[in-house]
Design a protein around this motif. Structure first.
Motif, mmCIF file in Angstrom:
data_model
loop_
_atom_site.group_PDB
_atom_site.id
_atom_site.type_symbol
_atom_site.label_atom_id
_atom_site.label_comp_id
_atom_site.label_asym_id
_atom_site.label_seq_id
_atom_site.Cartn_x
_atom_site.Cartn_y
_atom_site.Cartn_z
ATOM 1 N N ALA A 1 9.391 4.653 15.791
ATOM 2 C CA ALA A 1 8.363 4.870 14.779
ATOM 3 C C ALA A 1 8.561 3.867 13.657
ATOM 4 O O ALA A 1 9.679 3.533 13.291
ATOM 5 C CB ALA A 1 8.469 6.292 14.238
ATOM 6 N N LYS A 2 7.463 3.371 13.120
ATOM 7 C CA LYS A 2 7.517 2.406 12.021
ATOM 8 C C LYS A 2 8.050 3.092 10.771
ATOM 9 O O LYS A 2 7.536 4.121 10.351
ATOM 10 C CB LYS A 2 6.101 1.891 11.799
ATOM 11 C CG LYS A 2 5.994 0.700 10.885
ATOM 12 C CD LYS A 2 4.593 0.110 10.966
ATOM 13 C CE LYS A 2 4.176 -0.489 9.656
ATOM 14 N NZ LYS A 2 2.755 -0.905 9.693
ATOM 15 N N LEU A 3 9.105 2.544 10.190
ATOM 16 C CA LEU A 3 9.712 3.157 9.011
ATOM 17 C C LEU A 3 8.855 2.928 7.770
ATOM 18 O O LEU A 3 8.231 1.881 7.613
ATOM 19 C CB LEU A 3 11.100 2.562 8.769
ATOM 20 C CG LEU A 3 12.191 2.814 9.811
ATOM 21 C CD1 LEU A 3 13.502 2.193 9.348
ATOM 22 C CD2 LEU A 3 12.363 4.310 10.057
ATOM 23 N N SER A 4 8.868 3.893 6.861
ATOM 24 C CA SER A 4 8.203 3.732 5.562
ATOM 25 C C SER A 4 9.012 2.737 4.725
ATOM 26 O O SER A 4 10.196 2.502 5.005
ATOM 27 C CB SER A 4 8.163 5.077 4.841
ATOM 28 O OG SER A 4 9.488 5.474 4.532
ATOM 29 N N GLY A 5 8.384 2.195 3.670
ATOM 30 C CA GLY A 5 9.071 1.251 2.782
ATOM 31 C C GLY A 5 10.414 1.773 2.275
ATOM 32 O O GLY A 5 11.435 1.102 2.438
ATOM 33 N N PRO A 6 10.447 2.979 1.672
ATOM 34 C CA PRO A 6 11.718 3.498 1.141
ATOM 35 C C PRO A 6 12.796 3.655 2.212
ATOM 36 O O PRO A 6 13.980 3.355 1.978
ATOM 37 C CB PRO A 6 11.329 4.866 0.570
ATOM 38 C CG PRO A 6 9.865 4.742 0.257
ATOM 39 C CD PRO A 6 9.295 3.815 1.276
ATOM 40 N N LYS A 7 12.410 4.091 3.415
ATOM 41 C CA LYS A 7 13.390 4.246 4.508
ATOM 42 C C LYS A 7 13.929 2.878 4.927
ATOM 43 O O LYS A 7 15.130 2.717 5.200
ATOM 44 C CB LYS A 7 12.730 4.933 5.712
ATOM 45 C CG LYS A 7 12.464 6.423 5.486
ATOM 46 C CD LYS A 7 12.992 7.238 6.671
ATOM 47 C CE LYS A 7 13.005 8.723 6.345
ATOM 48 N NZ LYS A 7 11.674 9.345 6.559
ATOM 49 N N LEU A 8 13.022 1.904 4.977
ATOM 50 C CA LEU A 8 13.403 0.544 5.354
ATOM 51 C C LEU A 8 14.404 -0.032 4.344
ATOM 52 O O LEU A 8 15.410 -0.644 4.716
ATOM 53 C CB LEU A 8 12.129 -0.295 5.391
ATOM 54 C CG LEU A 8 12.072 -1.524 6.271
ATOM 55 C CD1 LEU A 8 12.615 -1.251 7.658
ATOM 56 C CD2 LEU A 8 10.622 -2.004 6.364
ATOM 57 N N LEU A 9 14.128 0.198 3.057
ATOM 58 C CA LEU A 9 15.015 -0.286 2.001
ATOM 59 C C LEU A 9 16.407 0.332 2.151
ATOM 60 O O LEU A 9 17.423 -0.354 2.027
ATOM 61 C CB LEU A 9 14.422 0.050 0.627
ATOM 62 C CG LEU A 9 13.244 -0.822 0.190
ATOM 63 C CD1 LEU A 9 12.441 -0.144 -0.926
ATOM 64 C CD2 LEU A 9 13.719 -2.199 -0.258
ATOM 65 N N CYS A 10 16.446 1.629 2.448
ATOM 66 C CA CYS A 10 17.734 2.304 2.607
ATOM 67 C C CYS A 10 18.468 1.802 3.846
ATOM 68 O O CYS A 10 19.696 1.652 3.834
ATOM 69 C CB CYS A 10 17.537 3.821 2.670
ATOM 70 S SG CYS A 10 17.178 4.499 1.023
ATOM 71 N N ARG A 11 17.711 1.537 4.922
ATOM 72 C CA ARG A 11 18.322 1.007 6.135
ATOM 73 C C ARG A 11 18.975 -0.348 5.839
ATOM 74 O O ARG A 11 20.101 -0.616 6.245
ATOM 75 C CB ARG A 11 17.238 0.877 7.222
ATOM 76 C CG ARG A 11 17.756 0.549 8.612
ATOM 77 C CD ARG A 11 18.553 1.682 9.242
ATOM 78 N NE ARG A 11 17.792 2.890 9.467
ATOM 79 C CZ ARG A 11 17.075 3.144 10.564
ATOM 80 N NH1 ARG A 11 17.029 2.250 11.526
ATOM 81 N NH2 ARG A 11 16.420 4.279 10.697
#
Ligand code: C5P
Length: 321
Positions: A48-58
């Motif tokens: 699933a495509k990650l949201s911006g905040p999740k991507l930043l945390c990753r």
């Protein structure tokens, strides 16, 4: 909402490129010069495509902006080890309040962004000048990130030009994907270490760091993990390396003309009369996918991209993950 169509689409795919560039990119996608081992979904849009905040945390969790220090093998047993910094870039520098990442894109021409950029600490890339372009790109250079090709090329006068002498220098060179520092030392793409030693002899007081190649490949992995198609198996461009480096040094990062504004042009660099869409869309570097990733993480409005080519990213320290 006309501008929405004109700002960078975060699902840009190689299939959307013109025929010539599509072939060039596909050629690079078929090569594997550095022996990259693909893990995870690798080209299947199963995640699933990650949201911006999740991507930043990753990114914060998986990517470690580290530099080479004098205590590390093989450097610690070499006679010139003492020329290397004893501490990490991130412990010596910053934290900065707000930072500007200044891409070298042709679309900076006539932008009038100089004053705005100079209100930040700024990172510039490779041989990008400020002299004569202050009105569009500003004049402050806090950090200059250079690749080993620029360091080694006679044409760019790395050792003698005053272009490189302000601020802190940070250099990088692509290593084989699974190489340790010793294997990299024995097989660099360009002679980064001989040029580093020569530069240090000539400019012993200027701070000068070398990025750990594992940082480049960790970042590469994050790009690939978040794309639906296989990306070029080459390190990210200086622009993205510098952006993530600044996210670990600054509270807020503004990136200029990485995602092209309404001034989008095939002019490669603001400082040179050379036209090639590959500069903006990538050939060797997975630049198209780097831009998709940055668009997804952007916290500013699309209008900022359209008018200023400006993206707003939070520093890693400001994230609550
Ligand atoms: O060409 P060079 O690598 O020195 O440019 C610095 C960075 O600016 C690139 O690595 C790339 O990320 C970005 N750039 C861009 N579009 C251009 C030129 C440069 O996004 N037309």
């Amino acid at each position: 909402q006309g501008i929405l169509k004109e700002v960078w689409d975060d699902e840009t795919s190689v299939s959307m490129l013109g025929n010539r560039l599509k072939k060039v990119v596909q050629n690079y996608q078929a090569m594997n010069k550095y022996g990259v081992k693909v893990s995870g979904p690798g080209g299947v849009a199963s995640r699933a495509k990650l949201s911006g905040p999740k991507l930043l945390c990753r990114l914060k969790a998986e990517v470690d902006v580290s530099t080479v220090t004098s205590d590390l093998q093989p450097f610690s047993s070499l006679p010139w080890a003492s020329q290397l910094p004893s501490k990490q870039l991130t412990s010596d520098l910053g934290p900065f309040r707000s930072c500007a990442v200044v891409s070298s894109a042709g679309s900076l021409r006539s932008s009038g962004l100089g004053k705005e950029i100079d209100a930040h600490d700024a990172v510039r890339f490779n041989r990008a000048p400020t002299s004569g372009f202050e009105n569009d790109v500003g004049s402050k250079t806090t950090i200059r990130l250079v690749n080993s090709q620029v360091m080694a090329s006679d044409a760019h006068r790395f050792l003698s030009s005053s272009l490189y002498s302000s601020g802190t220098l940070v250099a990088w060179d692509p290593a084989p994907f699974s190489a340790d520092l010793t294997q990299w030392y024995n097989r660099t793409d360009y002679p980064i270490f001989t040029q580093y030693q020569r530069y240090r002899m000539l400019h012993p007081l200027q701070p000068f760091y070398i990025l750990q190649p594992r940082f480049e490949w960790q970042l590469w992995q994050q790009i690939q993990d978040n794309m639906a198609e296989p990306i070029q198996k080459n390190p990210p461009s200086s622009g993205l390396l510098g952006t993530v480096m600044m996210m670990s040094l600054c509270e807020v990062v503004h990136v200029y003309e990485f995602l092209p504004s309404r001034r989008r042009t095939e002019l490669c660099h603001y400082y040179q009369r050379f036209y090639d869409a590959a500069c903006t869309l990538g050939a060797y570097h997975p630049l198209l996918y780097e831009k998709n990733l940055v668009k997804r993480m952007n916290q500013g409005p699309d209008r900022d991209i359209y008018t200023h080519g400006r993206v707003t990213l939070p520093g890693f320290n400001r994230l609550n993950c």
